[in-house]
Scaffold this motif. Structure first.
Motif, PDB file in Angstrom:
ATOM      1  N   GLY A  29       0.126  -5.712  11.108  1.00 33.53           N
ATOM      2  CA  GLY A  29      -1.068  -5.669  10.258  1.00 33.53           C
ATOM      3  C   GLY A  29      -1.362  -4.311   9.659  1.00 33.53           C
ATOM      4  O   GLY A  29      -2.394  -4.128   9.017  1.00 33.53           O
ATOM      5  N   LYS A  30      -0.481  -3.353   9.856  1.00 35.16           N
ATOM      6  CA  LYS A  30      -0.720  -1.991   9.367  1.00 35.16           C
ATOM      7  C   LYS A  30       0.436  -1.505   8.503  1.00 35.16           C
ATOM      8  O   LYS A  30       0.892  -0.379   8.648  1.00 35.16           O
ATOM      9  N   THR A  31       0.914  -2.347   7.602  1.00 37.85           N
ATOM     10  CA  THR A  31       2.056  -1.972   6.774  1.00 37.85           C
ATOM     11  C   THR A  31       1.637  -1.299   5.467  1.00 37.85           C
ATOM     12  O   THR A  31       2.493  -0.906   4.694  1.00 37.85           O
ATOM     13  N   SER A  32       0.341  -1.152   5.233  1.00 37.36           N
ATOM     14  CA  SER A  32      -0.101  -0.541   3.965  1.00 37.36           C
ATOM     15  C   SER A  32       0.367   0.913   3.852  1.00 37.36           C
ATOM     16  O   SER A  32       0.679   1.384   2.752  1.00 37.36           O
ATOM     17  N   PHE A  33       0.426   1.633   4.970  1.00 32.07           N
ATOM     18  CA  PHE A  33       0.924   3.007   4.957  1.00 32.07           C
ATOM     19  C   PHE A  33       2.366   3.031   4.464  1.00 32.07           C
ATOM     20  O   PHE A  33       2.742   3.850   3.630  1.00 32.07           O
ATOM     21  N   ILE A  34       3.174   2.118   4.982  1.00 34.86           N
ATOM     22  CA  ILE A  34       4.578   2.050   4.593  1.00 34.86           C
ATOM     23  C   ILE A  34       4.697   1.627   3.134  1.00 34.86           C
ATOM     24  O   ILE A  34       5.505   2.177   2.387  1.00 34.86           O
ATOM     25  N   ALA A  35       3.871   0.663   2.721  1.00 38.56           N
ATOM     26  CA  ALA A  35       3.891   0.211   1.327  1.00 38.56           C
ATOM     27  C   ALA A  35       3.550   1.369   0.387  1.00 38.56           C
ATOM     28  O   ALA A  35       4.155   1.508  -0.682  1.00 38.56           O
ATOM     29  N   GLY A  36       2.614   2.219   0.777  1.00 40.30           N
ATOM     30  CA  GLY A  36       2.264   3.389  -0.023  1.00 40.30           C
ATOM     31  C   GLY A  36       3.425   4.365  -0.145  1.00 40.30           C
ATOM     32  O   GLY A  36       3.689   4.897  -1.226  1.00 40.30           O
ATOM     33  N   LEU A  37       4.116   4.599   0.948  1.00 40.07           N
ATOM     34  CA  LEU A  37       5.276   5.487   0.916  1.00 40.07           C
ATOM     35  C   LEU A  37       6.373   4.918   0.025  1.00 40.07           C
ATOM     36  O   LEU A  37       7.026   5.659  -0.728  1.00 40.07           O
ATOM     37  N   LEU A  38       6.577   3.619   0.103  1.00 42.87           N
ATOM     38  CA  LEU A  38       7.587   2.974  -0.737  1.00 42.87           C
ATOM     39  C   LEU A  38       7.225   3.103  -2.211  1.00 42.87           C
ATOM     40  O   LEU A  38       8.084   3.402  -3.046  1.00 42.87           O
ATOM     41  N   SER A  39       5.956   2.883  -2.527  1.00 42.74           N
ATOM     42  CA  SER A  39       5.498   3.000  -3.919  1.00 42.74           C
ATOM     43  C   SER A  39       5.692   4.418  -4.454  1.00 42.74           C
ATOM     44  O   SER A  39       6.078   4.602  -5.607  1.00 42.74           O
ATOM     45  N   GLU A  40       5.434   5.415  -3.608  1.00 44.27           N
ATOM     46  CA  GLU A  40       5.640   6.808  -4.013  1.00 44.27           C
ATOM     47  C   GLU A  40       7.102   7.083  -4.365  1.00 44.27           C
ATOM     48  O   GLU A  40       7.393   7.929  -5.205  1.00 44.27           O
ATOM     49  N   LYS A  41       8.010   6.369  -3.700  1.00 45.90           N
ATOM     50  CA  LYS A  41       9.443   6.551  -3.944  1.00 45.90           C
ATOM     51  C   LYS A  41       9.962   5.612  -5.033  1.00 45.90           C
ATOM     52  O   LYS A  41      11.165   5.580  -5.294  1.00 45.90           O
ATOM     53  N   GLY A  42       9.053   4.834  -5.656  1.00 42.89           N
ATOM     54  CA  GLY A  42       9.450   3.925  -6.725  1.00 42.89           C
ATOM     55  C   GLY A  42      10.039   2.611  -6.229  1.00 42.89           C
ATOM     56  O   GLY A  42      10.698   1.898  -6.988  1.00 42.89           O
TER      57      GLY A  42
END
Length: 132
Positions: A29-42
């Protein structure tokens, strides 16, 4: 003293799978941090759900010894993905005790790679398939 390779492989499976499973459970339930990192890397944010495969499902399969080699490939892929997504700046750093900053992640990766080559041994749910 007689060698017991299968018991040794069980111990590696419990250590590698059990310790990573705790990391995966903490991320439920806490994957938003990872999703943010992925978005930063395109990269697309939905890839963050891969953490459930690589840090929960694969470790459970490693623990019980089901398709250990295949599960270990997914496990190592996830650990390498974390290494290069989150810890790139720490790859060449030492900690305050003189050890490698990422030694725990290095142990996870090397333990997973060892299981890719050895399989889970005979003390496992399945051990006769080529992916065991």
């Amino acid at each position: 003293m007689k060698k017991n390779i299968d018991l040794g492989l069980l111990i590696i499976r419990v250590a590698v799978g059990g310790l990573m499973l705790l990391h995966g459970i903490a991320k439920i339930g806490k994957t938003s941090f990872i999703a943010g990192l992925l978005s930063e890397k395109g990269l697309p944010g939905f890839l963050s759900y891969g953490v459930y495969l690589t840090e929960i499902i694969a470790p459970i399969l490693i623990l019980i010894g089901c398709r250990t080699r295949l599960s270990s490939i997914a496990y190592v892929f996830g650990a390498l993905f974390a290494l290069f997504l989150v810890h790139t700046n720490e790859i060449l750093q030492l900690n305050e005790n003189g050890g490698w900053q990422l030694e725990l992640l290095g142990l996870y990766i090397s333990g997973g790679i060892a299981l890719v080559f050895t399989g889970g041994g005979k003390i496992a749910l399945s051990h006769s398939n080529e992916w065991d």
